[in-house]
Enzyme design. Structure first.
Site, PDB file in Angstrom:
ATOM      1  N   HIS A 107      40.075  -5.532  -1.680  1.00  0.00           N
ATOM      2  CA  HIS A 107      40.798  -6.693  -2.479  1.00  0.00           C
ATOM      3  C   HIS A 107      41.337  -5.649  -3.675  1.00  0.00           C
ATOM      4  CE1 HIS A 107      37.046  -5.776  -4.579  1.00  0.00           C
ATOM      5  NE2 HIS A 107      37.359  -6.217  -5.645  1.00  0.00           N
ATOM      6  N   ASP A 109      41.830  -7.246  -7.832  1.00  0.00           N
ATOM      7  CA  ASP A 109      41.199  -8.212  -8.634  1.00  0.00           C
ATOM      8  C   ASP A 109      42.040  -9.397  -9.017  1.00  0.00           C
ATOM      9  OD1 ASP A 109      38.804  -6.532  -8.598  1.00  0.00           O
ATOM     10  OD2 ASP A 109      39.377  -5.277 -10.385  1.00  0.00           O
ATOM     11  N   HIS A 242      41.278  -2.148  -3.708  1.00  0.00           N
ATOM     12  CA  HIS A 242      40.045  -0.928  -4.005  1.00  0.00           C
ATOM     13  C   HIS A 242      38.844  -1.576  -3.091  1.00  0.00           C
ATOM     14  CE1 HIS A 242      39.935  -4.206  -7.151  1.00  0.00           C
ATOM     15  NE2 HIS A 242      38.438  -3.812  -7.185  1.00  0.00           N
ATOM     16  N   ARG A 257      33.317  -1.793 -16.603  1.00  0.00           N
ATOM     17  CA  ARG A 257      34.787  -2.015 -16.331  1.00  0.00           C
ATOM     18  C   ARG A 257      35.282  -2.746 -17.542  1.00  0.00           C
ATOM     19  NH1 ARG A 257      36.040  -5.813 -11.243  1.00  0.00           N
ATOM     20  NH2 ARG A 257      35.896  -7.596 -12.861  1.00  0.00           N
TER      21      ARG A 257
HETATM   22  C1  SIN Z   1      35.432  -3.164  -8.726  1.00  0.00           C
HETATM   23  O1  SIN Z   1      35.594  -3.793  -7.649  1.00  0.00           O
HETATM   24  O2  SIN Z   1      36.085  -3.342  -9.784  1.00  0.00           O
HETATM   25  C2  SIN Z   1      34.180  -2.047  -8.618  1.00  0.00           C
HETATM   26  C3  SIN Z   1      34.606  -0.913  -8.241  1.00  0.00           C
HETATM   27  C4  SIN Z   1      33.425  -0.030  -8.051  1.00  0.00           C
HETATM   28  O3  SIN Z   1      32.508  -0.190  -8.514  1.00  0.00           O
HETATM   29  O4  SIN Z   1      33.813   1.158  -7.662  1.00  0.00           O
END
Ligand code: SIN
Length: 270
Positions: A107, A109, A242, A257
């Site tokens: 996906h 974000d 990602h 994050r």
């Molecule tokens: C995310 O989807 O933003 C997390 C990515 C991760 O935990 O590596």
């Protein structure tokens, strides 16, 4: 680190088509304009950048985010932030709060909003003994590798993106978007949020979205990062998908994050 005109900053590609490590940058030091320009250029060129073994805390994480743009705060319903430590802009994705088990899907974000976050900046906090890698897929490559007739067919199309289970939270994006800085075109469709190509019948849309869900994450378009303690990773959420690989149960994984406000997507034809 400062970059003199005679010093070519180092960029180590992570794969043939996406991702780069940027060695020699200490994110605990004040960020100079040269360093910030180097990071932004590398993000435009490679989509994902990684800085190994950084000795930083939330305040340096926030300083890095501010250098890259306006911070997008985690929404109220986000299960955990560092608000109580004075950093409400930092979201926590961990096995403890269960969010780590919801990111093992391809996906980008928040694409159900008209202006999805532009950059996402991760800072690794706690690693499992093995596994817990993150993969990213270049949506420039996904566009580039299509045949010319398919590119022409997709370019005028638009696609609805929705937050699953919340049909009132959605928006419409072009299927093919353009980076206003580089002019490069990229696919903007993902399996989690893209629900319907508006110009096609439901059957046609379902078939095309099923093809694109597979095509957009071909192994050739992917880089995979094996995290080490303190690593920082940034990606350009408009042009990259990602997937956090959840192969480490029952061990813990925790990552911080911060997201950067994005502009509305631009149609490739605009
Ligand atoms: C995310 O989807 O933003 C997390 C990515 C991760 O935990 O590596």
């Amino acid at each position: 680190m400062s970059i003199s005109p005679t010093t070519q900053p180092s960029v180590l590609p992570l794969s043939g088509l996406i991702g780069a490590e940027l060695p020699g940058i200490d994110l605990a030091a004040p960020l100079t304009d040269d360093v910030v320009a180097h990071i932004k250029t590398a993000l435009t060129d490679h989509g994902v950048v990684v800085f190994r073994g950084q000795h930083i805390g939330p305040s340096e994480h926030v300083a890095l985010a501010r250098a890259l743009g306006e911070i997008k705060y985690p929404p109220d319903y986000f299960p955990e932030t560092l608000r109580e430590q004075g950093f409400p802009e930092v979201g926590v994705i961990s096995t403890d709060n269960q969010l780590a088990y919801m990111t093992d899907m391809w996906h980008a974000d928040v694409t159900w909003m008209p202006n999805p976050p532009r950059y996402s900046i991760l800072h690794m906090q706690q690693l499992p003994p093995a596994g817990g890698d993150t993969m990213w897929a270049s949506q420039y490559a996904a566009y580039d590798w299509l045949s010319d007739p398919m590119k022409q067919f997709l370019e005028p199309l638009t696609v609805r993106h929705e937050l699953p289970g919340f049909p009132d939270r959605g928006t419409v994006h072009p299927v093919v978007i353009r980076n206003p800085i580089s002019g490069r075109k990229a696919l903007f469709v993902n399996k989690v949020f893209s629900t319907r190509i508006l110009e096609l019948s439901k059957e046609e849309s379902d078939a095309l979205l099923a093809f694109l869900a597979v095509h957009t994450v071909r192994p050739e378009f992917i880089c995979r990062v094996r995290w080490t303690p303190g690593d920082v990773g940034i990606w350009d959420n408009h042009y990259v998908q990602h997937y956090a690989v959840a192969d480490y149960r029952p061990h813990a994984r925790r990552i911080h994050r911060i997201e950067i406000v994005g502009e509305p997507t631009i149609s490739a034809g605009a």
